[in-house]
Design a protein around this motif. Sequence first.
Motif, PDB file in Angstrom:
ATOM      1  N   MET A   1     -83.300  47.244-135.079  1.00 10.02           N
ATOM      2  CA  MET A   1     -83.375  46.669-133.937  1.00 10.02           C
ATOM      3  C   MET A   1     -81.984  46.127-133.463  1.00 10.02           C
ATOM      4  SD  MET A   1     -85.952  44.177-132.113  1.00 10.02           S
ATOM      5  CE  MET A   1     -85.058  42.427-132.439  1.00 10.02           C
ATOM      6  N   THR A   2     -81.460  46.563-132.035  1.00  6.00           N
ATOM      7  CA  THR A   2     -80.222  45.771-131.997  1.00  6.00           C
ATOM      8  C   THR A   2     -80.347  45.186-130.186  1.00  6.00           C
ATOM      9  OG1 THR A   2     -79.009  47.419-132.895  1.00  6.00           O
ATOM     10  CG2 THR A   2     -77.882  46.313-131.085  1.00  6.00           C
ATOM     11  N   ASP A   3     -80.101  44.099-130.123  1.00  2.00           N
ATOM     12  CA  ASP A   3     -80.354  43.269-129.074  1.00  2.00           C
ATOM     13  C   ASP A   3     -78.841  43.189-128.063  1.00  2.00           C
ATOM     14  OD1 ASP A   3     -82.975  42.276-128.719  1.00  2.00           O
ATOM     15  OD2 ASP A   3     -82.294  41.095-130.291  1.00  2.00           O
ATOM     16  N   VAL A   4     -78.977  43.760-126.815  1.00  2.00           N
ATOM     17  CA  VAL A   4     -77.781  43.555-126.002  1.00  2.00           C
ATOM     18  C   VAL A   4     -78.365  42.514-125.053  1.00  2.00           C
ATOM     19  CG1 VAL A   4     -76.249  44.703-124.509  1.00  2.00           C
ATOM     20  CG2 VAL A   4     -77.077  45.611-126.582  1.00  2.00           C
ATOM     21  N   LEU A   5     -77.599  41.567-124.750  1.00  4.77           N
ATOM     22  CA  LEU A   5     -77.846  40.449-123.796  1.00  4.77           C
ATOM     23  C   LEU A   5     -76.805  40.262-122.775  1.00  4.77           C
ATOM     24  CD1 LEU A   5     -80.197  38.402-122.993  1.00  4.77           C
ATOM     25  CD2 LEU A   5     -79.018  36.521-124.522  1.00  4.77           C
ATOM     26  N   ARG A   6     -77.147  40.160-121.670  1.00  2.09           N
ATOM     27  CA  ARG A   6     -76.099  40.033-120.491  1.00  2.09           C
ATOM     28  C   ARG A   6     -76.777  38.925-119.724  1.00  2.09           C
ATOM     29  NH1 ARG A   6     -75.852  45.709-121.179  1.00  2.09           N
ATOM     30  NH2 ARG A   6     -73.609  46.371-121.958  1.00  2.09           N
ATOM     31  N   PHE A   7     -75.841  37.764-119.581  1.00  3.83           N
ATOM     32  CA  PHE A   7     -76.474  36.735-118.504  1.00  3.83           C
ATOM     33  C   PHE A   7     -75.314  36.227-117.678  1.00  3.83           C
ATOM     34  CE2 PHE A   7     -75.576  34.959-122.647  1.00  3.83           C
ATOM     35  CZ  PHE A   7     -74.985  33.726-122.313  1.00  3.83           C
ATOM     36  N   GLU A   8     -75.757  35.769-116.595  1.00  2.11           N
ATOM     37  CA  GLU A   8     -74.885  34.909-115.677  1.00  2.11           C
ATOM     38  C   GLU A   8     -75.377  33.629-115.448  1.00  2.11           C
ATOM     39  OE1 GLU A   8     -72.184  35.501-111.455  1.00  2.11           O
ATOM     40  OE2 GLU A   8     -73.700  37.188-112.198  1.00  2.11           O
ATOM     41  N   ALA A   9     -74.929  32.380-115.581  1.00  2.00           N
ATOM     42  CA  ALA A   9     -75.255  31.128-115.359  1.00  2.00           C
ATOM     43  C   ALA A   9     -75.028  31.132-113.895  1.00  2.00           C
ATOM     44  CB  ALA A   9     -74.671  29.916-116.149  1.00  2.00           C
ATOM     45  N   PRO A  10     -75.867  30.195-112.998  1.00  2.00           N
ATOM     46  CA  PRO A  10     -75.685  29.739-111.828  1.00  2.00           C
ATOM     47  C   PRO A  10     -74.438  28.592-111.694  1.00  2.00           C
ATOM     48  CG  PRO A  10     -77.527  28.590-112.576  1.00  2.00           C
ATOM     49  CD  PRO A  10     -77.194  29.608-113.689  1.00  2.00           C
ATOM     50  N   LEU A  11     -74.283  28.175-110.322  1.00  2.00           N
ATOM     51  CA  LEU A  11     -73.252  27.209-110.258  1.00  2.00           C
ATOM     52  C   LEU A  11     -71.922  27.564-110.262  1.00  2.00           C
ATOM     53  CD1 LEU A  11     -75.090  24.119-112.341  1.00  2.00           C
ATOM     54  CD2 LEU A  11     -75.427  24.903-110.001  1.00  2.00           C
ATOM     55  N   GLY A  12     -71.544  28.917-109.981  1.00  2.00           N
ATOM     56  CA  GLY A  12     -70.040  29.221-109.863  1.00  2.00           C
ATOM     57  C   GLY A  12     -69.281  28.794-110.941  1.00  2.00           C
ATOM     58  N   VAL A  13     -68.182  28.222-110.611  1.00  2.00           N
ATOM     59  CA  VAL A  13     -67.054  27.925-112.042  1.00  2.00           C
ATOM     60  C   VAL A  13     -67.853  27.212-113.048  1.00  2.00           C
ATOM     61  CG1 VAL A  13     -64.944  26.537-112.365  1.00  2.00           C
ATOM     62  CG2 VAL A  13     -65.421  28.018-110.198  1.00  2.00           C
ATOM     63  N   LEU A  14     -68.578  26.168-112.531  1.00  2.00           N
ATOM     64  CA  LEU A  14     -69.328  25.264-113.586  1.00  2.00           C
ATOM     65  C   LEU A  14     -70.140  26.147-114.681  1.00  2.00           C
ATOM     66  CD1 LEU A  14     -69.767  22.324-114.674  1.00  2.00           C
ATOM     67  CD2 LEU A  14     -71.712  22.059-113.175  1.00  2.00           C
ATOM     68  N   GLY A  15     -70.980  26.823-114.160  1.00  2.00           N
ATOM     69  CA  GLY A  15     -71.526  27.955-114.717  1.00  2.00           C
ATOM     70  C   GLY A  15     -70.878  28.764-115.547  1.00  2.00           C
TER      71      GLY A  15
ATOM     72  N   PHE B   1     -68.214  28.205-116.928  1.00  2.00           N
ATOM     73  CA  PHE B   1     -67.745  27.185-117.970  1.00  2.00           C
ATOM     74  C   PHE B   1     -68.671  27.330-118.993  1.00  2.00           C
ATOM     75  CE2 PHE B   1     -66.603  23.264-119.936  1.00  2.00           C
ATOM     76  CZ  PHE B   1     -65.425  23.407-120.426  1.00  2.00           C
ATOM     77  N   ALA B   2     -69.881  26.797-118.445  1.00  2.00           N
ATOM     78  CA  ALA B   2     -70.878  26.570-119.441  1.00  2.00           C
ATOM     79  C   ALA B   2     -71.501  27.711-120.259  1.00  2.00           C
ATOM     80  CB  ALA B   2     -72.260  26.081-118.528  1.00  2.00           C
ATOM     81  N   GLU B   3     -71.141  29.069-119.705  1.00  2.88           N
ATOM     82  CA  GLU B   3     -71.511  30.182-120.328  1.00  2.88           C
ATOM     83  C   GLU B   3     -70.618  30.426-121.610  1.00  2.88           C
ATOM     84  OE1 GLU B   3     -71.023  33.744-117.866  1.00  2.88           O
ATOM     85  OE2 GLU B   3     -72.169  32.820-116.245  1.00  2.88           O
ATOM     86  N   ARG B   4     -69.242  30.020-121.466  1.00  2.00           N
ATOM     87  CA  ARG B   4     -68.310  30.347-122.405  1.00  2.00           C
ATOM     88  C   ARG B   4     -68.364  29.151-123.435  1.00  2.00           C
ATOM     89  NH1 ARG B   4     -68.147  33.036-118.309  1.00  2.00           N
ATOM     90  NH2 ARG B   4     -66.917  35.130-118.181  1.00  2.00           N
ATOM     91  N   VAL B   5     -68.571  27.986-123.124  1.00  2.00           N
ATOM     92  CA  VAL B   5     -68.584  26.701-124.303  1.00  2.00           C
ATOM     93  C   VAL B   5     -69.794  26.407-124.789  1.00  2.00           C
ATOM     94  CG1 VAL B   5     -68.297  24.404-124.238  1.00  2.00           C
ATOM     95  CG2 VAL B   5     -66.835  26.065-122.905  1.00  2.00           C
ATOM     96  N   ILE B   6     -70.969  26.760-123.989  1.00  2.00           N
ATOM     97  CA  ILE B   6     -72.283  26.532-124.584  1.00  2.00           C
ATOM     98  C   ILE B   6     -73.154  27.652-124.816  1.00  2.00           C
ATOM     99  CG2 ILE B   6     -74.283  24.901-124.015  1.00  2.00           C
ATOM    100  CD1 ILE B   6     -72.480  23.052-122.763  1.00  2.00           C
ATOM    101  N   LEU B   7     -73.566  28.376-123.617  1.00  2.00           N
ATOM    102  CA  LEU B   7     -74.585  29.427-123.707  1.00  2.00           C
ATOM    103  C   LEU B   7     -74.328  30.559-124.520  1.00  2.00           C
ATOM    104  CD1 LEU B   7     -75.308  29.186-119.801  1.00  2.00           C
ATOM    105  CD2 LEU B   7     -76.653  28.272-121.676  1.00  2.00           C
ATOM    106  N   LYS B   8     -73.156  30.884-124.774  1.00  2.00           N
ATOM    107  CA  LYS B   8     -72.913  32.095-125.463  1.00  2.00           C
ATOM    108  C   LYS B   8     -73.380  31.856-126.878  1.00  2.00           C
ATOM    109  CE  LYS B   8     -69.457  35.597-126.652  1.00  2.00           C
ATOM    110  NZ  LYS B   8     -67.751  36.024-126.505  1.00  2.00           N
TER     111      LYS B   8
END
Length: 91
Positions: A41-55, A57-64
């Motif tokens: 089983m392989t998962d492919v997850l694509r997501f986008e955080a809200p809040l523009g530039v702040l989101g 940044f959060a995607e790259r630093v925390i959420l990923k």
Amino acid sequence: MTSKISEMVVPTFFVDETQKGAFKSLRHEHLFEMRGKGTLMTDVLRFEAPLGVLGWFAERVILKCYMRKFLEHRNKQLKILAEQPEHRLHG
């Protein structure tokens, strides 16, 4: 969070997408491939955080990292459950 299965081809894959929730968008692809007597089983997850530039940044630093660990843990638990004798397909 509310999600919907938006695509499915049995038995090779399905996609669920968030309709309501904390993310601006979230698409989760589940791919299944026969490997010998088992299934990969392989998962492919694509997501986008809200809040523009702040989101962004959060995607790259925390959420990923968080989402990767979340999926790895969930998949280990799913493997344990799926390998229990009462869940095996016989034939």
